[in-house]
Design an enzyme around this catalytic site. Structure first.
Site, PDB file in Angstrom:
ATOM      1  N   CYS A   2       0.848  -1.183   0.000  1.00 29.69           N
ATOM      2  CA  CYS A   2       0.000   0.000   0.000  1.00 29.69           C
ATOM      3  C   CYS A   2       0.889   1.241   0.000  1.00 29.69           C
ATOM      4  CB  CYS A   2      -0.864   0.018   1.245  1.00 29.69           C
ATOM      5  SG  CYS A   2      -1.841  -1.474   1.404  1.00 29.69           S
ATOM      6  N   ARG A  27       2.435   2.031  -8.322  1.00 32.21           N
ATOM      7  CA  ARG A  27       2.655   0.840  -7.488  1.00 32.21           C
ATOM      8  C   ARG A  27       1.516  -0.162  -7.602  1.00 32.21           C
ATOM      9  NH1 ARG A  27       5.450   2.640  -2.324  1.00 32.21           N
ATOM     10  NH2 ARG A  27       4.122   1.141  -1.292  1.00 32.21           N
ATOM     11  N   TRP A  72      -3.569  -1.808  -1.605  1.00 31.56           N
ATOM     12  CA  TRP A  72      -3.378  -3.009  -2.413  1.00 31.56           C
ATOM     13  C   TRP A  72      -3.664  -4.147  -1.456  1.00 31.56           C
ATOM     14  CZ3 TRP A  72      -0.667  -7.480  -3.534  1.00 31.56           C
ATOM     15  CH2 TRP A  72      -0.774  -7.902  -4.861  1.00 31.56           C
ATOM     16  N   ASN A  99       0.500   0.872   6.162  1.00 28.03           N
ATOM     17  CA  ASN A  99       1.139  -0.008   5.180  1.00 28.03           C
ATOM     18  C   ASN A  99       1.866  -1.078   5.983  1.00 28.03           C
ATOM     19  OD1 ASN A  99       2.419  -1.182   3.030  1.00 28.03           O
ATOM     20  ND2 ASN A  99       3.889   0.468   2.719  1.00 28.03           N
ATOM     21  N   GLY A 100       1.552  -2.352   5.738  1.00 27.06           N
ATOM     22  CA  GLY A 100       2.197  -3.429   6.486  1.00 27.06           C
ATOM     23  C   GLY A 100       1.177  -4.499   6.826  1.00 27.06           C
ATOM     24  N   GLU A 490      13.155 -22.741 -14.060  1.00 24.84           N
ATOM     25  CA  GLU A 490      12.804 -21.331 -13.839  1.00 24.84           C
ATOM     26  C   GLU A 490      13.954 -20.408 -14.274  1.00 24.84           C
ATOM     27  OE1 GLU A 490      10.283 -19.685 -13.426  1.00 24.84           O
ATOM     28  OE2 GLU A 490      10.847 -17.802 -12.489  1.00 24.84           O
ATOM     29  N   LYS A 494      13.449 -17.477 -17.037  1.00 23.03           N
ATOM     30  CA  LYS A 494      13.741 -16.062 -16.770  1.00 23.03           C
ATOM     31  C   LYS A 494      14.677 -15.518 -17.835  1.00 23.03           C
ATOM     32  CE  LYS A 494      11.279 -15.152 -14.685  1.00 23.03           C
ATOM     33  NZ  LYS A 494      10.201 -15.668 -13.935  1.00 23.03           N
ATOM     34  N   GLU A 497      12.929 -15.176 -21.315  1.00 26.53           N
ATOM     35  CA  GLU A 497      11.896 -14.130 -21.316  1.00 26.53           C
ATOM     36  C   GLU A 497      12.455 -12.728 -21.488  1.00 26.53           C
ATOM     37  OE1 GLU A 497       8.223 -14.409 -18.405  1.00 26.53           O
ATOM     38  OE2 GLU A 497      10.077 -14.927 -17.386  1.00 26.53           O
ATOM     39  N   HIS A 513      20.609 -38.251 -22.218  1.00 28.10           N
ATOM     40  CA  HIS A 513      19.569 -38.903 -23.018  1.00 28.10           C
ATOM     41  C   HIS A 513      19.186 -38.063 -24.240  1.00 28.10           C
ATOM     42  CE1 HIS A 513      19.151 -42.051 -20.065  1.00 28.10           C
ATOM     43  NE2 HIS A 513      19.132 -41.120 -19.130  1.00 28.10           N
ATOM     44  N   LYS A 612       1.768  -9.219 -18.433  1.00 27.68           N
ATOM     45  CA  LYS A 612       1.882  -9.594 -17.016  1.00 27.68           C
ATOM     46  C   LYS A 612       0.809 -10.608 -16.643  1.00 27.68           C
ATOM     47  CE  LYS A 612       3.640  -9.388 -12.942  1.00 27.68           C
ATOM     48  NZ  LYS A 612       4.870 -10.201 -12.817  1.00 27.68           N
TER      49      LYS A 612
HETATM   50  C1  F6R Z   1       7.165 -15.698 -16.122  1.00 28.04           C
HETATM   51  C2  F6R Z   1       5.791 -15.402 -15.924  1.00 28.04           C
HETATM   52  C3  F6R Z   1       4.756 -16.280 -16.567  1.00 28.04           C
HETATM   53  C4  F6R Z   1       3.618 -16.510 -15.585  1.00 28.04           C
HETATM   54  C5  F6R Z   1       2.462 -17.253 -16.250  1.00 28.04           C
HETATM   55  C6  F6R Z   1       1.367 -17.567 -15.271  1.00 28.04           C
HETATM   56  O1  F6R Z   1       8.002 -14.762 -15.546  1.00 28.04           O
HETATM   57  O2  F6R Z   1       5.475 -14.476 -15.253  1.00 28.04           O
HETATM   58  O3  F6R Z   1       5.300 -17.481 -16.992  1.00 28.04           O
HETATM   59  O4  F6R Z   1       4.117 -17.261 -14.511  1.00 28.04           O
HETATM   60  O5  F6R Z   1       1.935 -16.472 -17.288  1.00 28.04           O
HETATM   61  O6  F6R Z   1       0.894 -16.403 -14.685  1.00 28.04           O
HETATM   62  P1  F6R Z   1       0.113 -16.421 -13.321  1.00 28.04           P
HETATM   63  O7  F6R Z   1       1.040 -16.855 -12.275  1.00 28.04           O
HETATM   64  O8  F6R Z   1      -0.371 -15.019 -13.145  1.00 28.04           O
HETATM   65  O9  F6R Z   1      -1.027 -17.391 -13.506  1.00 28.04           O
END
Ligand code: F6R
Length: 617
Positions: A2, A27, A72, A99-100, A490, A494, A497, A513, A612
């Site tokens: 927040c 934010r 938030w 906030n917290g 992962e 990262k 991406e 393999h 996102k």
């Molecule tokens: C990678 C990333 C995506 C999400 C995926 C699922 O950095 O952000 O691979 O993990 O689109 O998204 P959520 O978790 O919002 O269902």
């Protein structure tokens, strides 16, 4: 999380606070509100954008002391009632923005309710307003202040467990607002004939660049012409005035070049918040009341079905290992876009766990609807209060990581992992697979993780140097075994991406393999080689890689004296248990991806073609 703001000056507090709240919009927030101190306290709140809030405020509202908030949600869905400020007294005597997270709010709420205080919201913050009222006015209908606001605040804080940055108004103390901080950011801005407070400097950068950072356990009193700061015992503190040199854009990111780097750093506090109120180190217990499952029901579970996409799927894969290894529960994991079309068999005694940071991923929602159509109880793990998944699943655990703005998930991933660790250990405890003594040790280790992440962040230059040396590579490989296999996946995701490099993650034992055919002289192969039951096997894999002239970048414990003999580059993490080390290794891989993308000049916070939250199938 927040955003809070406060103003004491000569101008209209409402206008200054609205402007300041707009500066905090980046934010992310779901509702907002303000309180203005005049002859009494006037409060206005609204869900959605700040412009909605503006529309509720009468034109020409007088009063030059006030507080404001962008919420938030972490406790209670986004709504006008849950929006801050929260107040106490009729007529209103106390108004608070926070906030917290107040960890013991349930116990305080019960106690205050028994004493006659009426709660309107579902938030943890409302307990602060009533607790303060109690300390100052004695009882719910108390009209006469028995002590000063600052004294009452100091007394109330003694009863509060958790994190807070607070700004408070009291109807009977004109001309001032009071602040307090513990484990949540709070900064004071110094103007001429006006002073400001906020959770981050962006809120008042248009007005002043002279600031004082408030430290934990400090309280402060702001008037238009004075700022006084006190320590825990109430003694006045002399504080350094600092000058903020950042421009607005840099200030939004708290001086970090990108939101992603800021969010990687925020993992220290995010994991702390995820754990808040959920673990007792003393008793070796884990409290997940949001799960709504008695021990008896947990014992009856025969299977866990995890549903997720992308990074959340990687968290789920680690979850599968944890549920099976620790709790002895059979666990399946599916990619949601596959699950709904593969005619799954759902047996009695299954608990579905849907993992989604946004709570809005179309594939995940569809898979959840599919499994719920078989009456399978479903738990959601998400970061967004009020998101679609929270309305559909039977129960919800929140990661409490705060808004994540960078498209690449970082702090939401590590907090998802944190909840999965808690769930698996809780299930293991309920099923008699782990003893409370073991759990005490586990909690001690988990509590150390934020500090250990900080140690990794302190050495990020080594990761940067490594990233720059390999940023020109065409291919990158990531290897891990056992609990580190999901982390290898992962790490590769990262990197691809945000740096647009081709990267693949493999279970280290799978290399021979097939994938080993891809290795060429100098191909960087990141291998997670932390100590544990498969360490020797990983060393063998490293030798296989070296025999093909590829380059090994090992992620290893900083006490490991052997690994340097085999790996070309060693990136270290502080020693941790085999069980918990994935929470540390992943931070190194996040930094590696970040600095590689930086060296390649990529658009880090908004990578091409990615969103996102993926709300289409
Ligand atoms: C990678 C990333 C995506 C999400 C995926 C699922 O950095 O952000 O691979 O993990 O689109 O998204 P959520 O978790 O919002 O269902």
């Amino acid at each position: 999380m927040c955003g809070i703001v406060g103003y004491a000056g000569e101008n209209s507090a409402a206008s200054v606070i609205i402007e300041s709240l707009k500066k905090l919009e980046y934010r992310g927030y779901d509702s907002a509100g303000i309180s203005i101190l005049g002859s009494g306290i006037d409060t206005y709140k609204s869900v959605g954008k700040i412009v909605n809030l503006e529309a509720t405020i009468p034109e020409g509202l007088s009063g030059n002391i006030g507080i404001g908030h962008t919420r938030w949600a972490t406790h209670g869905r986004p709504s006008t009632i849950n929006a801050h400020p929260h107040t106490s007294g009729n007529p209103c005597k106390i108004s608070v923005v926070h906030n917290g997270i107040i960890e013991n709010y349930m116990a305080l709420k019960e106690q205050l309710t028994a004493e006659g205080y009426e709660f309107k919201s579902e938030t943890d913050t409302e307990v602060i307003a009533h607790l303060l009222h109690k300390h100052i006015y004695g009882k719910p209908d108390g009209r006469e202040a028995k002590c000063e606001l600052l004294t009452g605040l100091r007394e109330a804080l003694k009863e509060i467990e958790g994190s807070y940055a607070l700004a408070v108004l009291c109807a009977d103390e004109q001309g001032k607002l009071v602040l307090a901080r513990k484990d949540s950011p709070l900064v004071i801005g110094l103007g001429k004939g006006e002073n400001f407070a906020a959770s981050d400097v962006t809120a008042f950068l248009n007005y002043t660049r002279d600031v004082i950072f408030v430290n934990d356990f400090e309280t402060a009193v702001l008037t238009p012409n004075s700022v006084e700061i006190f320590d825990r015992e109430g003694k006045v503190r002399e504080k350094k005035i600092e000058k903020i040199e950042w421009d607005f854009e840099a200030a939004e990111k708290a001086g970090y070049e990108h939101f992603m780097l800021k969010e990687i750093h925020e993992q220290v506090s995010a994991i702390h918040n995820t754990l808040a109120g959920k673990v007792s180190e003393l008793e070796g217990t884990i409290d997940l009341k949001e799960l709504n499952m008695a021990d008896e029901e947990i014992r009856k579970l025969s299977r866990v079905q995890i549903l997720a996409c992308g990074t959340s799927w990687h968290a789920g894969l680690l979850g599968k290992y944890l549920f099976e290894q620790l709790a002895g529960i059979h666990c399946d994991i599916d990619i949601c876009s596959e699950y709904r079309y593969r005619s799954p068999v759902i047996s009695d005694g299954t608990l579905a766990i849907a993992i989604t940071q946004s709570g809005e991923t179309a594939d995940t929602l569809a898979a959840v609807r599919e499994i719920m159509s078989y009456n399978c109880p479903t738990l959601a793990i998400t970061n967004v209060v009020g998101s679609t998944i929270t309305r559909e699943a039977n129960s919800v655990l929140y990661t409490r990581a705060g808004p994540e703005i960078g498209v690449a998930a970082t702090k939401t991933f590590s907090t998802q992992l944190t909840l999965l660790y808690l769930l698996a250990v809780k299930f293991a405890l309920s099923r008699g697979k782990l003893s409370p003594d073991y759990v005490k040790g586990f909690i001690t280790g988990l509590r150390k993780i934020p500090g250990q992440i900080q140690q990794i962040l302190n050495q990020k230059e080594a990761v940067k140097e490594c990233a720059e040396n390999f940023a020109h590579s065409d291919n990158y490989f990531f290897l891990g075994r056992n609990l580190n296999y999901p982390i290898a996946l992962e790490g590769a995701l990262k990197l691809k991406e945000i740096s647009y490099l081709h990267a693949e993650g493999f279970a280290a034992g799978e290399l021979k393999h097939g994938p080993i055919a891809l290795l060429e002289k100098g191909t960087p192969v990141v291998t997670i080689a932390t100590k544990g039951q498969t360490y020797d096997k990983v060393l063998s894999n490293i030798k296989e890689v070296k025999a093909r002239d590829a380059t090994v970048i090992a992620v290893a414990d900083n006490k490991d004296t052997e690994i340097g003999k085999y790996a070309d580059v060693v990136l270290t993490i502080p020693p941790s248990s085999e069980l918990l080390s994935p929470l540390l290794s992943v931070v190194v891989l996040q930094l590696l991806a970040y600095y590689t993308a930086l060296a390649r000049g990529c658009s880090i916070d908004k990578p091409r073609n990615l969103a996102k939250s993926v709300t289409v199938e």
